[in-house]
Write a protein that holds these residues in place. Structure first.
Motif, PDB file in Angstrom:
ATOM      1  N   LYS A  66       1.051  -1.292   0.377  1.00  0.00           N
ATOM      2  CA  LYS A  66      -0.170  -0.376  -0.236  1.00  0.00           C
ATOM      3  C   LYS A  66       0.984   1.048   0.246  1.00  0.00           C
ATOM      4  CE  LYS A  66      -3.263  -2.782   0.646  1.00  0.00           C
ATOM      5  NZ  LYS A  66      -4.527  -3.412  -0.528  1.00  0.00           N
ATOM      6  N   ILE A  67       0.179   2.450  -0.614  1.00  0.00           N
ATOM      7  CA  ILE A  67       1.143   3.947  -0.828  1.00  0.00           C
ATOM      8  C   ILE A  67       0.333   4.416  -0.134  1.00  0.00           C
ATOM      9  CG2 ILE A  67       2.054   5.056  -2.461  1.00  0.00           C
ATOM     10  CD1 ILE A  67       2.824   3.499  -4.160  1.00  0.00           C
ATOM     11  N   TYR A  68       1.206   5.774   0.480  1.00  0.00           N
ATOM     12  CA  TYR A  68       0.468   6.273   1.404  1.00  0.00           C
ATOM     13  C   TYR A  68       1.212   7.580   1.250  1.00  0.00           C
ATOM     14  CZ  TYR A  68      -1.883   2.622   4.397  1.00  0.00           C
ATOM     15  OH  TYR A  68      -2.707   1.876   4.510  1.00  0.00           O
ATOM     16  N   ALA A  69       0.475   8.612   0.788  1.00  0.00           N
ATOM     17  CA  ALA A  69       1.394   9.776   0.125  1.00  0.00           C
ATOM     18  C   ALA A  69       1.018  11.156   1.206  1.00  0.00           C
ATOM     19  CB  ALA A  69       1.101   9.871  -1.162  1.00  0.00           C
ATOM     20  N   THR A  70       2.153  11.522   1.301  1.00  0.00           N
ATOM     21  CA  THR A  70       1.122  13.461   1.666  1.00  0.00           C
ATOM     22  C   THR A  70       0.480  13.867   0.649  1.00  0.00           C
ATOM     23  OG1 THR A  70       3.481  14.037   1.057  1.00  0.00           O
ATOM     24  CG2 THR A  70       3.607  13.710   3.924  1.00  0.00           C
ATOM     25  N   SER A  71      -0.662  14.995   1.668  1.00  0.00           N
ATOM     26  CA  SER A  71      -1.467  15.429   0.255  1.00  0.00           C
ATOM     27  C   SER A  71      -0.446  16.065  -0.807  1.00  0.00           C
ATOM     28  CB  SER A  71      -1.267  16.753   1.076  1.00  0.00           C
ATOM     29  OG  SER A  71      -1.037  17.858   1.987  1.00  0.00           O
ATOM     30  N   GLY A  72       1.023  16.695  -0.823  1.00  0.00           N
ATOM     31  CA  GLY A  72       1.309  17.509  -1.429  1.00  0.00           C
ATOM     32  C   GLY A  72       1.906  16.655  -2.900  1.00  0.00           C
ATOM     33  N   ILE A  73       2.135  15.197  -2.654  1.00  0.00           N
ATOM     34  CA  ILE A  73       2.817  14.327  -4.092  1.00  0.00           C
ATOM     35  C   ILE A  73       1.398  13.553  -4.216  1.00  0.00           C
ATOM     36  CG2 ILE A  73       3.109  12.211  -2.828  1.00  0.00           C
ATOM     37  CD1 ILE A  73       6.278  12.247  -4.052  1.00  0.00           C
ATOM     38  N   LYS A  74       0.216  13.496  -3.290  1.00  0.00           N
ATOM     39  CA  LYS A  74      -0.300  12.319  -3.859  1.00  0.00           C
ATOM     40  C   LYS A  74      -0.313  12.105  -5.947  1.00  0.00           C
ATOM     41  CE  LYS A  74      -4.188   9.439  -3.224  1.00  0.00           C
ATOM     42  NZ  LYS A  74      -5.994   9.119  -2.033  1.00  0.00           N
ATOM     43  N   ASP A  75      -0.917  13.022  -6.216  1.00  0.00           N
ATOM     44  CA  ASP A  75      -1.313  13.152  -7.294  1.00  0.00           C
ATOM     45  C   ASP A  75      -0.493  13.709  -8.498  1.00  0.00           C
ATOM     46  OD1 ASP A  75      -4.338  13.785  -6.340  1.00  0.00           O
ATOM     47  OD2 ASP A  75      -4.378  16.040  -6.366  1.00  0.00           O
ATOM     48  N   ARG A  76       1.228  13.669  -7.903  1.00  0.00           N
ATOM     49  CA  ARG A  76       2.146  13.718  -9.034  1.00  0.00           C
ATOM     50  C   ARG A  76       2.505  12.395  -9.098  1.00  0.00           C
ATOM     51  NH1 ARG A  76       6.276  17.231  -6.553  1.00  0.00           N
ATOM     52  NH2 ARG A  76       7.135  17.268  -8.547  1.00  0.00           N
ATOM     53  N   LEU A  77       2.320  11.408  -8.529  1.00  0.00           N
ATOM     54  CA  LEU A  77       2.339  10.117  -8.596  1.00  0.00           C
ATOM     55  C   LEU A  77       1.564   8.872  -9.817  1.00  0.00           C
ATOM     56  CD1 LEU A  77       3.388   8.888  -4.790  1.00  0.00           C
ATOM     57  CD2 LEU A  77       4.806  10.097  -6.392  1.00  0.00           C
ATOM     58  N   ASN A  78       1.614   8.663 -10.145  1.00  0.00           N
ATOM     59  CA  ASN A  78       1.069   7.601 -11.094  1.00  0.00           C
ATOM     60  C   ASN A  78       1.936   6.774 -11.736  1.00  0.00           C
ATOM     61  OD1 ASN A  78      -0.097   7.244 -14.243  1.00  0.00           O
ATOM     62  ND2 ASN A  78       1.780   7.324 -15.299  1.00  0.00           N
ATOM     63  N   LEU A  79       0.844   5.653 -11.025  1.00  0.00           N
ATOM     64  CA  LEU A  79       0.930   4.696 -10.810  1.00  0.00           C
ATOM     65  C   LEU A  79       0.443   3.363 -11.816  1.00  0.00           C
ATOM     66  CD1 LEU A  79      -0.250   3.550  -7.052  1.00  0.00           C
ATOM     67  CD2 LEU A  79       2.208   4.456  -7.744  1.00  0.00           C
ATOM     68  N   THR A  80       2.009   2.967 -12.409  1.00  0.00           N
ATOM     69  CA  THR A  80       1.636   1.489 -13.776  1.00  0.00           C
ATOM     70  C   THR A  80       1.643   0.352 -13.107  1.00  0.00           C
ATOM     71  OG1 THR A  80       4.194   2.444 -14.142  1.00  0.00           O
ATOM     72  CG2 THR A  80       3.047   3.967 -14.690  1.00  0.00           C
ATOM     73  N   ASP A  81       2.599   0.163 -11.893  1.00  0.00           N
ATOM     74  CA  ASP A  81       2.264  -1.409 -11.800  1.00  0.00           C
ATOM     75  C   ASP A  81       1.062  -1.468 -10.609  1.00  0.00           C
ATOM     76  OD1 ASP A  81       2.222  -3.997 -10.157  1.00  0.00           O
ATOM     77  OD2 ASP A  81       4.265  -3.773 -10.369  1.00  0.00           O
ATOM     78  N   THR A  82      -0.144  -2.751 -10.949  1.00  0.00           N
ATOM     79  CA  THR A  82      -1.504  -2.672 -10.329  1.00  0.00           C
ATOM     80  C   THR A  82      -1.250  -3.574  -9.100  1.00  0.00           C
ATOM     81  OG1 THR A  82      -1.643  -4.252 -11.693  1.00  0.00           O
ATOM     82  CG2 THR A  82      -2.842  -2.727 -12.284  1.00  0.00           C
ATOM     83  N   THR A  83      -0.103  -3.754  -8.767  1.00  0.00           N
ATOM     84  CA  THR A  83       0.569  -4.371  -7.221  1.00  0.00           C
ATOM     85  C   THR A  83       0.286  -3.638  -6.186  1.00  0.00           C
ATOM     86  OG1 THR A  83       1.803  -6.163  -8.533  1.00  0.00           O
ATOM     87  CG2 THR A  83       1.741  -5.588  -6.058  1.00  0.00           C
ATOM     88  N   TYR A  84       0.669  -2.500  -6.863  1.00  0.00           N
ATOM     89  CA  TYR A  84       0.589  -1.580  -5.376  1.00  0.00           C
ATOM     90  C   TYR A  84      -0.249  -0.326  -5.360  1.00  0.00           C
ATOM     91  CZ  TYR A  84       5.111  -2.203  -4.443  1.00  0.00           C
ATOM     92  OH  TYR A  84       7.120  -3.161  -4.923  1.00  0.00           O
ATOM     93  N   THR A  85      -1.397  -0.140  -4.362  1.00  0.00           N
ATOM     94  CA  THR A  85      -2.543   1.070  -4.527  1.00  0.00           C
ATOM     95  C   THR A  85      -2.156   1.843  -3.428  1.00  0.00           C
ATOM     96  OG1 THR A  85      -3.594  -0.116  -2.961  1.00  0.00           O
ATOM     97  CG2 THR A  85      -4.208  -0.635  -5.514  1.00  0.00           C
ATOM     98  N   PHE A  86      -3.065   3.213  -3.576  1.00  0.00           N
ATOM     99  CA  PHE A  86      -2.766   4.157  -3.184  1.00  0.00           C
ATOM    100  C   PHE A  86      -3.942   3.791  -1.825  1.00  0.00           C
ATOM    101  CE2 PHE A  86      -1.310   6.971  -6.389  1.00  0.00           C
ATOM    102  CZ  PHE A  86      -0.795   7.125  -6.117  1.00  0.00           C
ATOM    103  N   GLU A  87      -3.470   4.102  -0.542  1.00  0.00           N
ATOM    104  CA  GLU A  87      -4.584   4.149   0.506  1.00  0.00           C
ATOM    105  C   GLU A  87      -3.939   5.243   1.636  1.00  0.00           C
ATOM    106  OE1 GLU A  87      -5.936   1.715   2.004  1.00  0.00           O
ATOM    107  OE2 GLU A  87      -5.752   0.373  -0.207  1.00  0.00           O
ATOM    108  N   GLU A  88      -5.203   5.685   2.075  1.00  0.00           N
ATOM    109  CA  GLU A  88      -5.394   6.848   3.627  1.00  0.00           C
ATOM    110  C   GLU A  88      -5.328   5.871   4.681  1.00  0.00           C
ATOM    111  OE1 GLU A  88      -5.542  10.220   2.174  1.00  0.00           O
ATOM    112  OE2 GLU A  88      -5.752  10.021   0.267  1.00  0.00           O
ATOM    113  N   LEU A  89      -4.666   7.364   5.090  1.00  0.00           N
ATOM    114  CA  LEU A  89      -4.516   7.547   6.593  1.00  0.00           C
ATOM    115  C   LEU A  89      -5.840   7.359   7.499  1.00  0.00           C
ATOM    116  CD1 LEU A  89      -1.402   8.451   8.069  1.00  0.00           C
ATOM    117  CD2 LEU A  89      -2.046   5.555   8.314  1.00  0.00           C
TER     118      LEU A  89
END
Length: 382
Positions: A357-380
């Motif tokens: 799972k990938i947890y990103a701070t507010s200033g970076i999440k929208d900049r990350l372009n995930l291409t591997d479906t192994t990983y997904t965004f999650e929120e705390l």
């Protein structure tokens, strides 16, 4: 708080192997090819030039050179018609000087001398060494000792990545941790001296030295009027200065730390920014089914076991990013997220947990372009 501040086939092989070991980052151009491999009108036009490769990139001269220093592979690429081999030579001298100054193992170096004199006397140091030590103390204060430049006794004891393959005895761990305390670094700024209060203490700048060196390289390039460059220290710490020749940002491929080099989990575009990553898959050994990695907690003397697989810091400068990638990793996900979000300036991070799972701070999440479906965004969850 924080400052805003191939040569031969054999060498190419060395670059690939070293980066696979120490890094989770690699450079890609807009066509998803490594930035160090010219294509189309980016083909080499002048061959070798005193060590650096000369290329033409969309009508602009580029020089690229690879060095082995700081126990890793360093690649410097500068895109500017004014860049010369002398610039690369200057950068090499700069890196070699700081490598000697900051190394705890190289006789003749300043940190080596400080450690030899621990508990006995103060040692005169250069402005650079004084600066990086003072910054280390500041980071240690700010992160409540989770980042601690006196962690050397633990690093030497575990020796992970340099032959250590078993858990040390608890008594030895206790002895090593008793010598760790950044408050026992005595700095006399006026006299430009540093002393370790207790015999057996070991100053280790491995958690900040590469980042500091990267910033000094960036400063040098800017002073020379060279605004567009990629500074890549071992794949785990990258400074992107300016933009590519077409004014587009640098496109950085984010490598899956679990897989072989060249497998991406996604990409991100950056300019005038630093990316620094730390993870449990860089240097480690397995014992009784447990992974013991190189990110040591100075509080209990053991590698952190907090569910994190890696952390990536994005910051205006590499010194901050280098120190933060260690200290914030040890904080763990929730505390680390909160800490990064509280920092002034443009500092962001994303955390990858052991369950991908990938947890990103507010200033970076929208900049990350995930291409591997192994990983997904999650929120705390609050």
């Amino acid at each position: 708080m924080f400052k805003n501040n191939k040569v031969t086939v054999a060498l190419v092989t060395l670059v690939i192997i070293a980066a696979a070991v120490v890094g989770v980052w690699f450079l890609v151009d807009q066509n998803n090819k490594p930035a160090s491999e010219p294509s189309g009108n980016e083909a080499a036009v002048n061959g070798e030039a005193g060590g650096a490769k000369v290329t033409d990139e969309k009508g602009t001269k580029a020089l690229e050179q690879t060095f082995y220093i700081y126990d890793t592979v360093v690649n410097i690429k500068v895109i500017d018609d004014k860049v010369t081999q002398q610039n690369m030579d200057d950068i090499q001298q700069l890196m070699e000087r700081m490598d000697m100054e900051f190394s705890r193992t190289k006789e003749g170096g300043e940190v080596y001398a400080i450690n030899q004199a621990a508990g006995k006397e103060a040692v005169a140091v250069s402005d650079e060494t004084l600066d990086v030590i003072q910054l280390s103390i500041k980071y240690a204060e700010d992160m409540d000792g989770l980042f601690d430049p006196t962690i050397g006794p633990l690093v030497d004891l575990w020796n992970i990545g340099s032959g250590g393959e078993q858990v040390p005895a608890q008594a030895a761990i206790d002895q090593a941790t008793s010598l760790i305390n950044y408050k026992d670094i005595i700095v006399d700024e006026a006299a430009k001296t540093v002393k370790l209060a207790k015999e057996g203490m070991v100053l280790d700048l491995g958690g900040i030295g590469k980042g500091y060196a990267a910033d000094r390289i960036a400063d040098y390039l800017k002073e020379q009027g060279l605004q567009n460059a990629m500074i890549n220290l071992g794949g785990s710490s990258i400074i992107a200065l300016g933009t590519k020749p077409d004014d587009s940002p640098w496109n950085i491929g984010l490598q899956d730390p679990d897989k072989s080099r060249g497998t991406q989990l996604g990409t991100i575009k950056i300019s005038d920014e630093v990316i620094d990553a730390s993870g449990v898959y860089e240097r480690f050994f397995l014992q009784d089914g447990v992974r013991y990695h190189h990110i040591l907690n100075p509080r209990d003397g053991f590698p952190s076991q907090n569910g994190l697989k890696s952390i990536t810091i994005m910051s205006p400068n590499a010194t901050d990013a280098d120190a933060l990638s260690t200290g914030v990793f040890l904080m763990g996900l929730e505390e680390g997220m909160k800490y990064i979000e509280s920092l002034p300036g443009k500092v962001d991070a994303f955390f990858i947990t052991e369950d991908n799972k990938i947890y990103a701070t507010s200033g970076i999440k929208d900049r990350l372009n995930l291409t591997d479906t192994t990983y997904t965004f999650e929120e705390l969850q609050p």
